[in-house]
Motif scaffolding. Structure first.
Motif, PDB file in Angstrom:
ATOM      1  N   LEU A  21       5.811   5.369   6.630  1.00  0.00           N
ATOM      2  CA  LEU A  21       5.528   4.999   5.252  1.00  0.00           C
ATOM      3  C   LEU A  21       4.874   6.154   4.533  1.00  0.00           C
ATOM      4  O   LEU A  21       4.048   6.873   5.112  1.00  0.00           O
ATOM      5  CB  LEU A  21       4.600   3.777   5.188  1.00  0.00           C
ATOM      6  CG  LEU A  21       5.281   2.414   4.972  1.00  0.00           C
ATOM      7  CD1 LEU A  21       6.117   2.051   6.177  1.00  0.00           C
ATOM      8  CD2 LEU A  21       4.240   1.333   4.700  1.00  0.00           C
ATOM      9  N   HIS A  22       5.217   6.327   3.270  1.00  0.00           N
ATOM     10  CA  HIS A  22       4.630   7.365   2.422  1.00  0.00           C
ATOM     11  C   HIS A  22       3.855   6.728   1.276  1.00  0.00           C
ATOM     12  O   HIS A  22       4.047   5.567   0.938  1.00  0.00           O
ATOM     13  CB  HIS A  22       5.733   8.266   1.846  1.00  0.00           C
ATOM     14  CG  HIS A  22       6.455   9.078   2.864  1.00  0.00           C
ATOM     15  ND1 HIS A  22       6.139  10.382   3.150  1.00  0.00           N
ATOM     16  CD2 HIS A  22       7.496   8.766   3.683  1.00  0.00           C
ATOM     17  CE1 HIS A  22       6.950  10.846   4.087  1.00  0.00           C
ATOM     18  NE2 HIS A  22       7.787   9.882   4.419  1.00  0.00           N
ATOM     19  N   GLY A  23       2.991   7.525   0.682  1.00  0.00           N
ATOM     20  CA  GLY A  23       2.319   7.112  -0.547  1.00  0.00           C
ATOM     21  C   GLY A  23       1.107   6.225  -0.353  1.00  0.00           C
ATOM     22  O   GLY A  23       0.657   5.579  -1.300  1.00  0.00           O
ATOM     23  N   ILE A  24       0.554   6.188   0.851  1.00  0.00           N
ATOM     24  CA  ILE A  24      -0.621   5.356   1.114  1.00  0.00           C
ATOM     25  C   ILE A  24      -1.871   6.118   0.672  1.00  0.00           C
ATOM     26  O   ILE A  24      -2.123   7.237   1.141  1.00  0.00           O
ATOM     27  CB  ILE A  24      -0.707   4.993   2.607  1.00  0.00           C
ATOM     28  CG1 ILE A  24       0.546   4.220   3.029  1.00  0.00           C
ATOM     29  CG2 ILE A  24      -1.970   4.180   2.890  1.00  0.00           C
ATOM     30  CD1 ILE A  24       0.678   4.037   4.523  1.00  0.00           C
ATOM     31  N   VAL A  68       0.807  -1.235   0.000  1.00  0.00           N
ATOM     32  CA  VAL A  68       0.000   0.000   0.000  1.00  0.00           C
ATOM     33  C   VAL A  68       0.830   1.271   0.000  1.00  0.00           C
ATOM     34  O   VAL A  68       0.278   2.369  -0.135  1.00  0.00           O
ATOM     35  CB  VAL A  68      -0.967   0.028   1.204  1.00  0.00           C
ATOM     36  CG1 VAL A  68      -1.942  -1.125   1.146  1.00  0.00           C
ATOM     37  CG2 VAL A  68      -0.206   0.020   2.531  1.00  0.00           C
ATOM     38  N   GLY A  69       2.158   1.174   0.175  1.00  0.00           N
ATOM     39  CA  GLY A  69       2.997   2.364   0.222  1.00  0.00           C
ATOM     40  C   GLY A  69       3.708   2.614  -1.099  1.00  0.00           C
ATOM     41  O   GLY A  69       3.318   2.097  -2.143  1.00  0.00           O
ATOM     42  N   ASN A  70       4.781   3.397  -1.020  1.00  0.00           N
ATOM     43  CA  ASN A  70       5.523   3.751  -2.248  1.00  0.00           C
ATOM     44  C   ASN A  70       6.740   2.868  -2.450  1.00  0.00           C
ATOM     45  O   ASN A  70       7.688   3.244  -3.125  1.00  0.00           O
ATOM     46  CB  ASN A  70       5.924   5.225  -2.212  1.00  0.00           C
ATOM     47  CG  ASN A  70       6.944   5.535  -1.127  1.00  0.00           C
ATOM     48  OD1 ASN A  70       7.325   4.658  -0.344  1.00  0.00           O
ATOM     49  ND2 ASN A  70       7.387   6.776  -1.066  1.00  0.00           N
ATOM     50  N   THR A  71       6.743   1.689  -1.830  1.00  0.00           N
ATOM     51  CA  THR A  71       7.764   0.628  -1.905  1.00  0.00           C
ATOM     52  C   THR A  71       8.991   0.891  -1.036  1.00  0.00           C
ATOM     53  O   THR A  71       9.932   0.096  -1.032  1.00  0.00           O
ATOM     54  CB  THR A  71       8.242   0.325  -3.344  1.00  0.00           C
ATOM     55  OG1 THR A  71       9.116   1.366  -3.800  1.00  0.00           O
ATOM     56  CG2 THR A  71       7.073   0.166  -4.301  1.00  0.00           C
ATOM     57  N   THR A  72       9.002   2.001  -0.297  1.00  0.00           N
ATOM     58  CA  THR A  72      10.091   2.246   0.657  1.00  0.00           C
ATOM     59  C   THR A  72       9.482   2.512   2.030  1.00  0.00           C
ATOM     60  O   THR A  72       8.307   2.849   2.156  1.00  0.00           O
ATOM     61  CB  THR A  72      10.958   3.455   0.265  1.00  0.00           C
ATOM     62  OG1 THR A  72      10.267   4.673   0.567  1.00  0.00           O
ATOM     63  CG2 THR A  72      11.315   3.426  -1.215  1.00  0.00           C
TER      64      THR A  72
END
Length: 587
Positions: A119-122, A104-108
């Motif tokens: 986590l970012h990008g969720i 669910v995130g930005n793969t990092t």
């Protein structure tokens, strides 16, 4: 006769109104989670922080979003933090977070400067699934952000001795004692219910500017409007200030007696009023290091900390969030008046702090025997970023280590990770896994890089003025070359960079601070300390990123020529002073 009118009441910030009307951190969040909008309203954004999440957008893609006609002209997503007191977690928990960053995130993911995971990008639609999954592995995001006590920092060294055991237990106890009690978190993220607790007769909570009394059935410590601003705490030792105690609202400095295996924590000095957020255009704001308030015998420190927090709750500034931190209350009142009020709330006199000062900062990097025949290894993780990129595959390395060796882990305050409980025969296996995935061992990382850290800044942080995490590695490449030419490559000093003045990477007490001022321009601070007990000062403003290493090179050359025996870099800069340094290095 009381002549007070409503116009005499101070005008509170909008956030205070949001909290008061939220029925203990619910507000419009349930309804907005159910709608099809890609983002939240301003009220929900503020309340969601207490649940551990910030709304952000990809600033690199704003032009693209506008051209594509994306609603609001932004690609919205959520950043979520996991609370990990003292950075202590299991391999299974980290593996779950690694799965989620792909799912669910930005793969990092990122090890934060407060020893948590971020986590970012969720996407908004995945937010509940992510937070529920975090709780499923016995972690939480509750109070990772917001106007509450945030993640408890602690010196992370996994030595098997009574001192570190006591400090790390205190960090866990503080987290448990000060966690919000509202049922909103469980209802919103763990169940499908959002009915909320019953409120008092007469409707929902009322807005209170001060004087929130104990006895609130739902939030006995915080009250209905929680704290005026965020509240940070950390636990450390005179010989190990990794938790940066002087940067905290409350720092717990352990006092010990005995030596060797007989050494024990007998109490704590409480340091109060640290905090680094500032606004250069607002003279009323400033960075501050914490001051010693009192000494508490072991067992009494949490009650004293609660009294400090309640004083801040009732008297902190709720009219201006720029001046709402505890440091401003301590500054405005003075330490003597502040202590008297804390004693009133504690119901007892507080002893004077003991004359004990910090003398070292242990980052825990490299191999160390931990006291039970096993070993721990501290791995430098540049700026805390865990990713697979090209030949550098740290994320995959952590997966293999977590599944084959399954060590307990500690996230460090400098964004590294410590692998604990390594059997002697597994030391080479751990190193081999890292090398096979292109991950430099700590011993292969320069001293300057090892003692550096940066905030995320661009492209996710809405407050960032310029780059930080993406800029610091290149600056350190240049600085490493300069230091090698001077023969100073083994000199330890802290370098901390932030993309704005809020100071999330704690730049204001480091040897070298770089704070975003404009695009690719920074304010350069010098004169702090690796020990973290002293503020630095502005050496030069509006320094171009490409000129940082050369500017510092001139200062390091002067340092090499004029330092006293064994004098650290920050102490040298502080002793010589700004004017003399400028005259010698910039003439």
């Amino acid at each position: 006769m009381n002549d007070r009118t409503d116009t005499d009441a101070p005008e509170l910030t909008p956030v205070e109104g949001f909290k008061a009307a939220s029925t203990y951190l619910r507000g419009p969040i349930p309804a907005e989670l159910a709608n099809d909008e890609p983002n939240f309203s301003g009220e929900s954004i503020q309340l969601l922080k207490h649940h551990g999440t910030y709304e952000q957008d990809d600033r690199d893609r704003r032009k693209e979003a506008k051209e594509a006609g994306v609603p609001g002209g932004k690609y919205y997503s959520m950043m979520v933090r996991t609370v990990i007191p003292g950075g202590k977690l299991t391999s299974a928990q980290l593996l779950a977070e690694l799965d989620l960053c792909d799912d669910v995130g930005n793969t990092t993911l990122r090890f934060t400067t407060r020893q948590g995971i971020q986590l970012h990008g969720i996407l908004k639609g995945d937010l509940k699934r992510y937070i529920a999954a975090v709780n499923a592995v016995q972690l939480t995001t509750l109070a990772a952000c917001g106007d509450v006590a945030r993640n408890m920092m602690c010196s992370p060294i996994p030595k098997k001795d009574a001192v570190y055991d006591a400090m790390q237990q205190l960090a866990a106890d503080l987290k448990e004692h000060f966690k919000p009690q509202t049922g909103a978190y469980h209802e919103l993220w763990i169940t499908d219910s959002a009915t909320g607790e019953k409120t008092r007769a007469g409707g929902g909570p009322t807005l209170r500017t001060s004087g929130i009394k104990d006895g609130d059935a739902i939030e006995p410590i915080y009250g209905a409007t929680y704290l005026p601003r965020k509240f940070k705490m950390g636990v450390g030792l005179p010989g190990d200030n990794a938790a940066d105690l002087y940067s905290q609202d409350i720092g717990f400095l352990a006092i010990t007696e005995g030596s060797g295996q007989e050494e024990r924590v007998v109490g704590y000095n409480l340091l109060v009023g640290g905090g680094f957020g500032r606004t250069p255009s607002a003279a009323k704001t400033f960075a501050a290091v914490a001051q010693p308030l009192c000494y508490c015998p072991a067992g009494e420190e949490i009650a004293a900390a609660e009294a400090v927090m309640k004083v801040q709750r009732d008297f902190g500034d709720r009219t201006d969030r720029k001046t709402a931190r505890l440091k401003y209350l301590v500054h405005n009142w003075g330490l003597e008046k502040f202590k008297a009020k804390v004693e009133e709330y504690a119901g007892r006199d507080l002893a004077a702090p003991l004359p004990v000062l910090v003398n070292e900062h242990n980052d825990g990097m490299g191999w160390h025997e931990q006291g039970d025949g096993r070993w721990y290894y501290g791995l430098n993780v540049e700026n805390g970023r865990v990713k697979d990129e090209g030949t550098f595959r740290l994320k995959s390395a952590l997966r293999e280590i977590g599944t084959t060796l399954a060590p307990e882990l500690r996230i460090t305050p400098h964004q590294g990770v410590i692998f604990c409980d390594i059997e002697p025969q597994d030391r080479t296996k751990l190193e081999a896994i890292l090398k096979a995935h292109g991950v430099p061992l700590t011993e292969e990382v320069s001293i300057a890089r090892r003692w550096s850290m940066a905030c995320p800044a661009m492209p996710t942080c809405g407050l960032a003025i310029t780059e930080s995490e993406r800029a610091l590695p290149g600056i350190l490449d240049q600085l490493d070359t300069v230091l090698a030419e001077l023969g100073l490559q083994d000199e330890p000093f802290t370098t901390r960079m932030t993309g704005c003045p809020n100071g999330c990477a704690r730049p204001y007490n480091s040897d070298i601070g770089l704070v975003g001022r404009a695009k690719e321009k920074y304010t350069l601070f010098l004169g702090g300390s690796r020990l973290g007990h002293r503020l630095n000062w502005i050496y030069k403003d509006m320094v171009l990123a490409d000129e940082v290493a050369a500017t510092l090179g001139r200062v390091f050359a002067h340092f090499k020529a004029e330092r006293q025996p064994n004098e650290p870099f920050g102490d040298f800069c502080d002793r010589v002073g700004k004017d003399a340094l400028l005259a010698a290095c910039e003439a």
